[in-house]
Enzyme design. Structure first.
Site, PDB file in Angstrom:
ATOM      1  N   ILE A  83       0.951  -1.094  -0.197  1.00  0.00           N
ATOM      2  CA  ILE A  83       0.132  -0.043   0.079  1.00  0.00           C
ATOM      3  C   ILE A  83       1.026   1.168  -0.076  1.00  0.00           C
ATOM      4  O   ILE A  83       1.855   1.455   0.856  1.00  0.00           O
ATOM      5  CB  ILE A  83      -0.858  -0.048   1.208  1.00  0.00           C
ATOM      6  N   GLU A  84       0.635   2.119  -0.924  1.00  0.00           N
ATOM      7  CA  GLU A  84       1.499   3.225  -1.060  1.00  0.00           C
ATOM      8  C   GLU A  84       1.267   4.150   0.221  1.00  0.00           C
ATOM      9  O   GLU A  84       0.072   4.177   0.901  1.00  0.00           O
ATOM     10  CB  GLU A  84       1.191   4.123  -2.247  1.00  0.00           C
ATOM     11  N   SER A  85       2.277   4.601   1.085  1.00  0.00           N
ATOM     12  CA  SER A  85       2.024   5.317   2.174  1.00  0.00           C
ATOM     13  C   SER A  85       1.229   6.300   2.518  1.00  0.00           C
ATOM     14  O   SER A  85       0.600   6.396   3.438  1.00  0.00           O
ATOM     15  CB  SER A  85       3.537   5.551   2.761  1.00  0.00           C
ATOM     16  N   LYS A  86       1.370   7.193   1.661  1.00  0.00           N
ATOM     17  CA  LYS A  86       0.519   8.514   1.662  1.00  0.00           C
ATOM     18  C   LYS A  86      -0.954   8.086   1.648  1.00  0.00           C
ATOM     19  O   LYS A  86      -1.888   8.825   2.329  1.00  0.00           O
ATOM     20  CB  LYS A  86       0.917   9.649   0.762  1.00  0.00           C
ATOM     21  N   CYS A 184      12.552   8.071  -1.273  1.00  0.00           N
ATOM     22  CA  CYS A 184      11.445   7.836  -1.895  1.00  0.00           C
ATOM     23  C   CYS A 184      11.604   7.888  -3.398  1.00  0.00           C
ATOM     24  O   CYS A 184      11.953   8.815  -4.019  1.00  0.00           O
ATOM     25  CB  CYS A 184      10.253   8.947  -1.345  1.00  0.00           C
ATOM     26  N   ASP A 191      14.374   8.558   3.452  1.00  0.00           N
ATOM     27  CA  ASP A 191      13.988   7.479   4.437  1.00  0.00           C
ATOM     28  C   ASP A 191      15.126   7.081   5.202  1.00  0.00           C
ATOM     29  O   ASP A 191      16.082   6.446   4.876  1.00  0.00           O
ATOM     30  CB  ASP A 191      13.208   6.351   3.624  1.00  0.00           C
ATOM     31  N   HIS A 223      10.847   1.180   0.948  1.00  0.00           N
ATOM     32  CA  HIS A 223      11.421   0.378   1.998  1.00  0.00           C
ATOM     33  C   HIS A 223      11.600  -1.159   1.597  1.00  0.00           C
ATOM     34  O   HIS A 223      12.691  -1.730   1.917  1.00  0.00           O
ATOM     35  CB  HIS A 223      10.734   0.612   3.484  1.00  0.00           C
ATOM     36  N   GLU A 224      10.374  -1.704   1.462  1.00  0.00           N
ATOM     37  CA  GLU A 224      10.222  -3.141   1.364  1.00  0.00           C
ATOM     38  C   GLU A 224      11.321  -3.677   0.146  1.00  0.00           C
ATOM     39  O   GLU A 224      12.018  -4.742   0.453  1.00  0.00           O
ATOM     40  CB  GLU A 224       8.936  -3.602   0.800  1.00  0.00           C
ATOM     41  N   ARG A 252       7.132   8.666   9.185  1.00  0.00           N
ATOM     42  CA  ARG A 252       6.655   9.846   8.414  1.00  0.00           C
ATOM     43  C   ARG A 252       5.101   9.672   8.200  1.00  0.00           C
ATOM     44  O   ARG A 252       4.670   8.739   7.952  1.00  0.00           O
ATOM     45  CB  ARG A 252       7.272   9.815   6.809  1.00  0.00           C
ATOM     46  N   GLY A 253       4.596  11.071   8.583  1.00  0.00           N
ATOM     47  CA  GLY A 253       3.030  11.082   8.532  1.00  0.00           C
ATOM     48  C   GLY A 253       2.476  10.132   9.432  1.00  0.00           C
ATOM     49  O   GLY A 253       1.427   9.732   9.256  1.00  0.00           O
TER      50      GLY A 253
END
Length: 276
Positions: A83-86, A184, A191, A223-224, A252-253
């Site tokens: 899943i895209e983090s934002k 990113c 990161d 990251h993954e 982050r966020g």
């Protein structure tokens, strides 16, 4: 080639929705990044999990009273999607003004939505602040390699050719570094993370490991994928009897991401580190 996250909310101005909206979740297939590493869903040489911790999780009771918790989400490393983090953050924020009958009712909703997005069962825990506070800050066992003297002359791409080992000496040890940094792939934002290598096999030269990790400093990837690349490079070099690679990234966020890859089916420790 366009990165699959280019169509996600990353790097774009976003409207913050305050009512439950599961459609905000933006899945990204793992397939393309696996292919870059010579892998496919049928040939993954590791087991593992991506643990996401959410520190900005709140919702309403049926009476309108706010509730807060810390969310822990465990996504299988072999799930078809990440899943895209934002988008994850926007989805979680959409719960802020939404009422749920109970903590368990919300947990079930989160599990349903996240499992649908990644295409695999996702573990969900909603933890009280007191429970997490009692755990304290985690301290890593093993040897920190950050004070070793190394010379560095490249930061743009990972350099597995820097890695060295002593094939004649078999050891079992844990090495870690707080100097992991990558960027990113969409926004270029840094990161920051801590990388832990736990293995049994030919003795890894710790200075070469540190130089290799520093070579990720300007590398752009999620990251993954960084952790999977590190795992594969170490596996090729060492041919170990046991190996796990675990990254604890700075949040982050309101979210931190902690990918774990291993030859064995072992649940990693999820206590946060001092920078998390």
């Amino acid at each position: 080639m366009q990165h699959p996250a280019e169509h996600s909310p990353l790097g774009k101005t976003s409207e913050y929705v305050s009512s439950y909206t599961p459609s905000l979740l933006f899945p990204i297939s793992r397939t393309a990044k696996w292919a870059e590493l010579g892998l496919s869903a049928e040939t993954l040489p590791y087991r593992g999990v991506d643990i996401w911790n959410c520190y900005e999780l709140s919702w309403l009771t049926p009476a309108g009273k706010p509730v807060v918790a810390i969310g822990e989400f465990s996504i299988p490393a072999d799930s078809p999607n990440i899943i895209e983090s934002k988008s994850f953050k926007l989805y979680l924020n959409s719960l802020n003004q939404s009422a749920f009958d109970s903590r368990e009712a919300l947990r079930a909703v989160l599990q349903k939505d996240l499992s649908a997005a990644v295409g695999a069962p996702v573990g969900v825990r909603l933890r009280s602040l007191d429970e997490v506070a009692e755990e304290g800050i985690g301290r890593l066992p093993g040897r920190c390699i950050d004070e070793l003297d190394i010379a560095v002359d490249g930061y743009e791409q990972p350099r597995p050719e820097l890695l060295r080992c002593d094939a004649g000496r078999i050891v079992e040890e844990q090495l870690y570094s707080h100097l992991l940094k990558s960027n990113c792939p969409v926004t270029g934002q840094p990161d920051w993370g801590t990388l832990v290598v736990d293995y049994r096999g030919p003795a890894l030269d710790p200075a070469s490991l540190l130089a290799y990790l520093v070579s990720f400093r300007q590398h752009q990837d999620f990251h993954e994928q960084c952790v999977e690349r590190i795992f594969l490079d170490l596996q090729r070099l060492l041919q170990p009897q046991a190996l796990s690679v675990y990254a604890r990234y700075v949040r982050r966020g309101g979210l931190d991401i902690n990918p774990y890859r291993s030859l064995a089916e072992v649940a990693p420790d999820n206590r946060r580190l001092v920078r998390q």
